[in-house]
Structure formats: structure tokens, C-alpha cells
Design a protein around this motif. Structure first.
Motif, mmCIF file in Angstrom:
data_model
loop_
_atom_site.group_PDB
_atom_site.id
_atom_site.type_symbol
_atom_site.label_atom_id
_atom_site.label_comp_id
_atom_site.label_asym_id
_atom_site.label_seq_id
_atom_site.Cartn_x
_atom_site.Cartn_y
_atom_site.Cartn_z
ATOM 1 N N SER A 100 -7.148 -14.680 -7.473
ATOM 2 C CA SER A 100 -7.542 -13.590 -8.363
ATOM 3 C C SER A 100 -7.618 -12.268 -7.596
ATOM 4 N N PRO A 101 -6.562 -11.455 -7.673
ATOM 5 C CA PRO A 101 -6.606 -10.156 -6.994
ATOM 6 C C PRO A 101 -7.717 -9.271 -7.554
ATOM 7 N N ARG A 102 -8.447 -8.604 -6.667
ATOM 8 C CA ARG A 102 -9.513 -7.709 -7.108
ATOM 9 C C ARG A 102 -8.979 -6.327 -7.467
ATOM 10 N N PHE A 103 -7.889 -5.947 -6.826
ATOM 11 C CA PHE A 103 -7.363 -4.594 -7.005
ATOM 12 C C PHE A 103 -5.886 -4.646 -7.382
ATOM 13 N N ASP A 104 -5.440 -3.565 -8.010
ATOM 14 C CA ASP A 104 -4.062 -3.436 -8.457
ATOM 15 C C ASP A 104 -3.285 -2.557 -7.487
ATOM 16 N N LEU A 105 -1.993 -2.815 -7.392
ATOM 17 C CA LEU A 105 -1.144 -2.002 -6.522
ATOM 18 C C LEU A 105 -1.144 -0.540 -6.962
ATOM 19 N N GLY A 106 -1.366 -0.312 -8.249
ATOM 20 C CA GLY A 106 -1.467 1.067 -8.725
ATOM 21 C C GLY A 106 -2.631 1.798 -8.090
ATOM 22 N N GLN A 107 -3.710 1.084 -7.786
ATOM 23 C CA GLN A 107 -4.856 1.706 -7.117
ATOM 24 C C GLN A 107 -4.526 2.088 -5.685
ATOM 25 N N VAL A 108 -3.618 1.327 -5.065
ATOM 26 C CA VAL A 108 -3.157 1.689 -3.718
ATOM 27 C C VAL A 108 -2.375 2.992 -3.775
ATOM 28 N N VAL A 109 -1.445 3.069 -4.726
ATOM 29 C CA VAL A 109 -0.622 4.276 -4.866
ATOM 30 C C VAL A 109 -1.492 5.489 -5.177
ATOM 31 N N GLU A 110 -2.562 5.279 -5.960
ATOM 32 C CA GLU A 110 -3.457 6.372 -6.327
ATOM 33 C C GLU A 110 -4.471 6.706 -5.236
ATOM 34 N N GLY A 111 -4.453 5.965 -4.152
ATOM 35 C CA GLY A 111 -5.319 6.265 -3.019
ATOM 36 C C GLY A 111 -6.737 5.742 -3.137
ATOM 37 N N GLU A 112 -6.988 4.832 -4.072
ATOM 38 C CA GLU A 112 -8.346 4.322 -4.273
ATOM 39 C C GLU A 112 -8.707 3.211 -3.293
ATOM 40 N N VAL A 113 -7.724 2.374 -2.934
ATOM 41 C CA VAL A 113 -7.972 1.264 -2.017
ATOM 42 C C VAL A 113 -6.793 1.167 -1.048
ATOM 43 N N SER A 114 -6.986 0.407 0.017
ATOM 44 C CA SER A 114 -5.910 0.203 0.981
ATOM 45 C C SER A 114 -4.959 -0.882 0.482
#
Length: 259
Positions: free
Chosen positions: A70-84
Motif C-alpha cells: 500500500s503506497p502512502r504517497f503518489d508519484l504526482g506528489q513527488v513531481v509537485e515537490g511534496e515528498v521525495s
């Protein structure tokens, strides 16, 4: 002498790691097809492939559920700079990383220059060391595929052999006419009644070939599509250019499948 061979092997691994990954999108019609997709990816990883799996399904019917992660974060959040990027990665099994990509799929539909630049940089990092990308494509409510899925070199329509899944597959095939692929790969996937499933699939191929100009190719596994993708792979930047070009086109004139 042994050291020389080891140096050559290391050099070959570095060379291969720089090759652009093959990119295959899968439209899974039916729960059996979803399990088939997960099983095909696992088989490739166990055979030594370095596979990245991108799941555009946000909630129910996603590959994380099937694979028990179960991924906690989405790749879109990486692109948006929210998570690594590391926080978005889930190791499904050795040789296979899973990324949630539902938010990314939506974000590409309204990408500005900054988003496009960050997307390109994220994908360049992902390309290093991977040789096969599999996108679990999920049409949106308007029956649009994301530019991420549309840019894939090959598309598999996986059908689990139930009447409902065959009907869904035919609808999608009709709407894909005029899209980026002249040929689609069709797989009978996770069928509980093989004889009945084969008959339904044969009828689907016959009707679809009569009603559309698309060529349909029957396959029995993901590797056939990956091999075809390798022939047309081009450079890694070429795939990214296709994604962003399709995204820009869609933002100007959103195109639903079949329009």
C-alpha cells in the motif's frame, strides 16, 4: 584475468542500465485480468528484470491490493515537490517497485512548464537501472486515458473471459480507434473457464476487426509486448517527449477515447 572479466561485466551492467526502459500499458478488464497483470510483472521481476509498476487506479481495483502493498504517497506528489521519490516507492518484491500514479495522471492533464520540467527530471531518475515500465492504465470518468498511458510503446487489453469483461474490452477497443496505436495486444487473463473464455475472446477479436481499423494481436504474456516495445523504444527522452506532447495537446482540446 578474473579481474578483467569482472570489469567487463560491470561495464556491461552500466551500459544496460543506461538503455531506455520498455514501456507497456495494460487495460485490465475484470478482476482476473488485474491478478494476471500482477502475476506477469512478478514473473518478469523473478526472471531478473528490473520492473517499475505505475498504478493509475486510486482506490478499489488497484494493483497494490493484489500484491499486498500500500503506497502512502503518489508519484504526482513527488513531481509537485511534496515528498521525495524514495517516499513514494514501495518494493513489491525484489526487482519490482510499485508507484501510485493516479494523482500524476491527473496532474499531467494540467501541466505547466514547471510541472513538465519536474516530471521529466523525476522520470530521468526512475529510468536509471530499470528496463521495463508497466503502467496500469485507468480511464477517467470522461473515458480519457492519461498522457502517461497513451505514450506507452505498446498497449495490452487484458480480458478475464467473463461476458462483462469482454463487453468492457470491446467498448475500450472501439474508443481507442484513432489513438496512438495502430495495433493492440489482446490477452486472455486469469480466466476461470478457459474454453468459454477462448470462445468469447475469438468472437471479440472477430467483431473488433470487422468494426474497427485497428489490428489486434493475440498474446499470452507480458514479455511479447515488452519485446515489441523494445523495437520501437527509441531514446528515453523520446518517451518523455511523447508524454508531455500528449498532455499539452489534451489541455488544449481534451480528447475522450473514440472522439
Amino acid at each position: 584475468m578474473r579481474g578483467g572479466f569482472e570489469d567487463q561485466a560491470a561495464g556491461l551492467r552500466r551500459l544496460l542500465s543506461k538503455a531506455p526502459p520498455q514501456v507497456v500499458a495494460v487495460l485490465a478488464c475484470g478482476s482476473g485480468a488485474l491478478r494476471w497483470t500482477a502475476g506477469q510483472v512478478m514473473t518478469r521481476a523473478q526472471a531478473g528484470r528490473q520492473v517499475l509498476l505505475f498504478d493509475e487506479a486510486e482506490a478499489c481495483g488497484n494493483l497494490g491490493d493484489v500484491m499486498g502493498v500500500s503506497p502512502r504517497f503518489d508519484l504526482g506528489q513527488v513531481v509537485e515537490g511534496e515528498v521525495s521519490l524514495e517516499h513514494a516507492q514501495v518494493q513489491a518484491l525484489p526487482g519490482c517497485s510499485l508507484y501510485s500514479a493516479a494523482r500524476l495522471a491527473r496532474g499531467l492533464g494540467r501541466a505547466d512548464r514547471l510541472y513538465a520540467a519536474r516530471f521529466r527530471e523525476t522520470c530521468r531518475r526512475l529510468q536509471a537501472g530499470s528496463d521495463l515500465w508497466v503502467i496500469h492504465a485507468r480511464p477517467d470518468e470522461a473515458m480519457r486515458l492519461s498522457s502517461f498511458a497513451l505514450a506507452a510503446q505498446r498497449l495490452i487489453v487484458a480480458v478475464d473471459g467473463t461476458p462483462r469483461s469482454v463487453t468492457e474490452a470491446y467498448t475500450l477497443i472501439k474508443r481507442l480507434e484513432g489513438g496512438p496505436w495502430a495495433q493492440l495486444d489482446l490477452a486472455l487473463a486469469g480466466c476461470r473457464r478457459p474454453d468459454e473464455g477462448e470462445a468469447l475472446l475469438d468472437n471479440l477479436m472477430r467483431v473488433a476487426q470487422q468494426q474497427t481499423v485497428l489490428a489486434l494481436r493475440r498474446i499470452h504474456g507480458l514479455e511479447a509486448s515488452a519485446a515489441a516495445a523494445a523495437v520501437s523504444a527509441g531514446g528515453g527522452e523520446r518517451f518523455l517527449d511523447r508524454v508531455l506532447g500528449l498532455a499539452q495537446r489534451a489541455s488544449r482540446a481534451p480528447l475522450a477515447l473514440g472522439t
